[in-house]
Design an enzyme around this catalytic site. Structure first.
Site, PDB file in Angstrom:
ATOM      1  N   GLU A   1     125.004 -39.169 -13.431  1.00  0.00           N
ATOM      2  CA  GLU A   1     125.759 -38.557 -14.533  1.00  0.00           C
ATOM      3  C   GLU A   1     126.961 -39.432 -14.917  1.00  0.00           C
ATOM      4  OE1 GLU A   1     126.954 -34.836 -12.797  1.00  0.00           O
ATOM      5  OE2 GLU A   1     124.920 -34.030 -12.796  1.00  0.00           O
TER       6      GLU A   1
ATOM      7  N   GLY B   1     129.794 -41.082 -17.077  1.00  0.00           N
ATOM      8  CA  GLY B   1     130.485 -40.754 -18.324  1.00  0.00           C
ATOM      9  C   GLY B   1     131.346 -41.933 -18.743  1.00  0.00           C
ATOM     10  N   ARG B   2     132.453 -42.102 -18.023  1.00  0.00           N
ATOM     11  CA  ARG B   2     133.434 -43.141 -18.346  1.00  0.00           C
ATOM     12  C   ARG B   2     132.797 -44.530 -18.432  1.00  0.00           C
ATOM     13  NH1 ARG B   2     138.860 -42.432 -16.645  1.00  0.00           N
ATOM     14  NH2 ARG B   2     138.063 -40.951 -15.124  1.00  0.00           N
TER      15      ARG B   2
ATOM     16  N   ARG C   1     145.881 -39.166 -21.367  1.00  0.00           N
ATOM     17  CA  ARG C   1     145.718 -39.736 -20.022  1.00  0.00           C
ATOM     18  C   ARG C   1     147.005 -40.354 -19.436  1.00  0.00           C
ATOM     19  NH1 ARG C   1     142.762 -43.226 -18.548  1.00  0.00           N
ATOM     20  NH2 ARG C   1     141.918 -42.161 -16.745  1.00  0.00           N
TER      21      ARG C   1
ATOM     22  N   TYR D   1     147.949 -38.397 -16.124  1.00  0.00           N
ATOM     23  CA  TYR D   1     147.569 -39.083 -14.874  1.00  0.00           C
ATOM     24  C   TYR D   1     148.368 -40.359 -14.626  1.00  0.00           C
ATOM     25  CZ  TYR D   1     143.236 -36.596 -16.259  1.00  0.00           C
ATOM     26  OH  TYR D   1     142.315 -35.694 -16.688  1.00  0.00           O
TER      27      TYR D   1
ATOM     28  N   CYS E   1     158.191 -34.324 -28.863  1.00  0.00           N
ATOM     29  CA  CYS E   1     159.521 -34.045 -28.322  1.00  0.00           C
ATOM     30  C   CYS E   1     159.516 -33.770 -26.832  1.00  0.00           C
ATOM     31  CB  CYS E   1     160.116 -32.871 -29.072  1.00  0.00           C
ATOM     32  SG  CYS E   1     160.067 -33.195 -30.836  1.00  0.00           S
ATOM     33  N   GLU E   2     158.949 -34.671 -26.063  1.00  0.00           N
ATOM     34  CA  GLU E   2     159.156 -34.612 -24.616  1.00  0.00           C
ATOM     35  C   GLU E   2     158.987 -36.005 -24.029  1.00  0.00           C
ATOM     36  OE1 GLU E   2     155.891 -32.670 -22.213  1.00  0.00           O
ATOM     37  OE2 GLU E   2     155.634 -31.622 -24.101  1.00  0.00           O
TER      38      GLU E   2
HETATM   39  N1  LLP Z   1     129.468 -35.250 -13.311  1.00  0.00           N
HETATM   40  C1  LLP Z   1     130.352 -34.290 -13.008  1.00  0.00           C
HETATM   41  C2  LLP Z   1     129.900 -33.088 -12.331  1.00  0.00           C
HETATM   42  C3  LLP Z   1     131.712 -34.465 -13.345  1.00  0.00           C
HETATM   43  O1  LLP Z   1     132.595 -33.509 -13.039  1.00  0.00           O
HETATM   44  C4  LLP Z   1     132.132 -35.640 -14.016  1.00  0.00           C
HETATM   45  C5  LLP Z   1     133.530 -35.846 -14.405  1.00  0.00           C
HETATM   46  C6  LLP Z   1     131.157 -36.608 -14.319  1.00  0.00           C
HETATM   47  C7  LLP Z   1     129.833 -36.380 -13.937  1.00  0.00           C
HETATM   48  C8  LLP Z   1     131.487 -37.884 -15.033  1.00  0.00           C
HETATM   49  O2  LLP Z   1     132.343 -38.670 -14.307  1.00  0.00           O
HETATM   50  P1  LLP Z   1     132.684 -40.159 -14.802  1.00  0.00           P
HETATM   51  O3  LLP Z   1     131.422 -40.975 -14.673  1.00  0.00           O
HETATM   52  O4  LLP Z   1     133.130 -40.078 -16.213  1.00  0.00           O
HETATM   53  O5  LLP Z   1     133.740 -40.608 -13.894  1.00  0.00           O
HETATM   54  N2  LLP Z   1     139.791 -36.498 -17.623  1.00  0.00           N
HETATM   55  C9  LLP Z   1     139.765 -37.409 -16.499  1.00  0.00           C
HETATM   56  C10 LLP Z   1     138.363 -37.522 -15.887  1.00  0.00           C
HETATM   57  C11 LLP Z   1     137.782 -36.204 -15.445  1.00  0.00           C
HETATM   58  C12 LLP Z   1     136.403 -36.326 -14.867  1.00  0.00           C
HETATM   59  C13 LLP Z   1     135.803 -34.989 -14.626  1.00  0.00           C
HETATM   60  N3  LLP Z   1     134.455 -34.995 -14.168  1.00  0.00           N
HETATM   61  C14 LLP Z   1     140.317 -38.764 -16.935  1.00  0.00           C
HETATM   62  O6  LLP Z   1     140.716 -38.913 -18.098  1.00  0.00           O
HETATM   63  O7  LLP Z   1     140.391 -39.690 -16.124  1.00  0.00           O
END
Ligand code: LLP
Length: 422
Positions: free
Chosen positions: A278, A280-281, A317, A321, A346-347
């Protein structure tokens, strides 16, 4: 590797000048490169192809970037989707991801969302609690549709990443603790319309060290073997996402998909289950930038502030973070400055970079926040009544607005004066 390069003194997305886009549509805006998305997906899919039963599923984590054109770009390449809400499920289906390639994750799925997934006939639900087993069991029985499920385990592994995006620790809200998984599997098997066929885990995001993932895989493998010894039949094991991307050009890059796949190949030698991933990033992070204009510069007691028209509501982000995004001028000059780059909100948290060495910029110049394709636009809000910014996709020399800037009037129209205030 991305397709944002300076050509003739101006940053381009593939063959499109970002200055031209800024003039056409105004700033701020997100810009995505489809060639970069395609390349990253293909590199990842090629790296893991042949692992496990030989037919792994790469299900893009929609949360990273749910834009319809991003999803449609990936759907055309054969990507599946990992969704965590009814909204993401609807987007994945609308983008053309077949239900047979959709997995539904999430710790708090609600009845209408479970129903929508069952009705769509998705491949698998990743279940995160005993309570959810009972909820989904009832939904599937009421709809008369058998449903395949995986149990998401809490592997109690420290992913060694930022605390807010770490999900694998024993005290995280995610998954079912390791020791209770056999009982959960039996509970699922006892539901007339549930077919427990898999295990899943996801330990965290922006991982730069593969050894915790290898530990997680080892635990999943041992558990799957035990479950089969207890008479269950497993088809699939889902490793979640998490592979990090390079955010800083001055730091070593995290492991590549090829390194990741080599580790997975080693850790899964002899497995005959279908593997699921899975990411994403890794797919979209470097495929997007946020383009912004410098409103003005000002000197504080000791800092030189560059005030830009993007803010923490557009790209959360850094504020949430302390994340680093490289900042580049669209028209780079030779001289450099030390700047604290802030938005108009404004922060003090509305700070993108503190005392950062960047190319010199002045009022009216444009900059890009790099590596903003993942968890960028999707985490935006309208704080300070700022409209959500548009998203643009580029492919070669073509570009299109793939999400409109919402207008202040449209935002205001969602509110109402209570009858006693009229
Ligand atoms: N699968 C599950 C169950 C997840 O919870 C996530 C991400 C992914 C896959 C995808 O993960 P990736 O390959 O993208 O690392 N907003 C945060 C990142 C939150 C990730 C949440 N879960 C940021 O901007 O760094």
């Amino acid at each position: 590797m991305d397709h944002f390069q300076t050509r003739d003194g101006v940053m381009h997305a593939e063959d499109v000048s970002l200055e031209t886009l800024a003039q056409e549509i105004g700033t701020p805006f997100y810009c995505y490169s489809s060639a970069t998305i395609e390349r990253h997906y293909n590199v990842f899919a090629a790296a893991v192809s042949g692992l496990g039963d030989g037919d792994p599923l790469v299900a893009f984590a929609v949360k990273a970037n749910p834009n319809l054109s991003v999803l449609a770009t990936l759907a055309r390449l054969g990507a599946g989707a990992d969704v965590v809400s009814g909204g993401e499920l609807a987007r994945a289906l609308a983008a053309g991801v077949p239900a047979s390639r959709i997995v539904f994750s999430g710790v708090g799925k609600q009845l209408p969302e479970l129903r929508a997934g069952v009705e769509a006939g998705i491949l698998q639900f990743n279940i995160e609690s005993e309570a959810e087993i009972l909820m989904l069991g009832q939904v599937a029985a009421a709809l008369g549709k058998p449903v395949e499920v995986a149990i998401r385990i809490n592997p109690a592994v420290d992913p060694r990443t930022h605390g807010k995006i770490s999900t694998g620790g024993a005290d995280a809200k995610f998954g079912i603790p390791f020791e209770r998984v056999p009982a959960a599997f039996a509970l699922a098997a006892a539901q007339s319309h549930l077919r427990p066929v898999g295990l899943a885990a996801h330990i965290g995001s922006q991982l730069t060290d593969l050894s915790p993932v290898e530990d997680m895989i080892g635990r999943l493998g041992r558990l799957a073997t035990d479950l089969e010894a207890q008479g269950h039949f497993l088809k699939r094991i889902d490793f979640g996402g998490g592979l990090g991307v390079p955010y800083r050009s001055d730091q070593p890059a995290p492991p590549s998909p090829v390194h990741y796949a080599a580790m997975v190949a080693r850790a899964t030698r002899g497995w005959r289950w279908r593997l699921m991933f899975e990411p994403g990033r890794m797919i979209v992070g470097n495929a997007g930038v946020l383009v912004s204009s410098v409103i003005l510069t000002k000197d504080g007691a000791s800092k030189h502030f560059v005030v830009v028209d993007a803010a923490m509501n557009d790209l959360l982000r850094p504020s949430l973070y302390n994340a680093w995004h490289d900042i580049k001028a669209l028209r780079p000059r030779a001289d450099r400055i030390t700047a604290t780059v802030v938005g108009p909100i404004c922060e003090t948290g509305d700070t993108f970079a503190e005392d950062r060495d960047i190319e010199a910029v002045a009022a009216g110049d444009r900059i890009a926040f790099m590596t903003a394709g993942a968890y960028g636009a999707t985490m935006a809000s309208t704080y300070n009544s700022r409209p959500l910014v548009p998203e643009v996709m580029v492919s070669g020399d073509k570009w299109a607005i793939v999400s409109q800037r919402n207008q202040p009037e449209a935002m205001l129209a969602l509110d109402a004066k209570a009858p006693w205030l009229k």
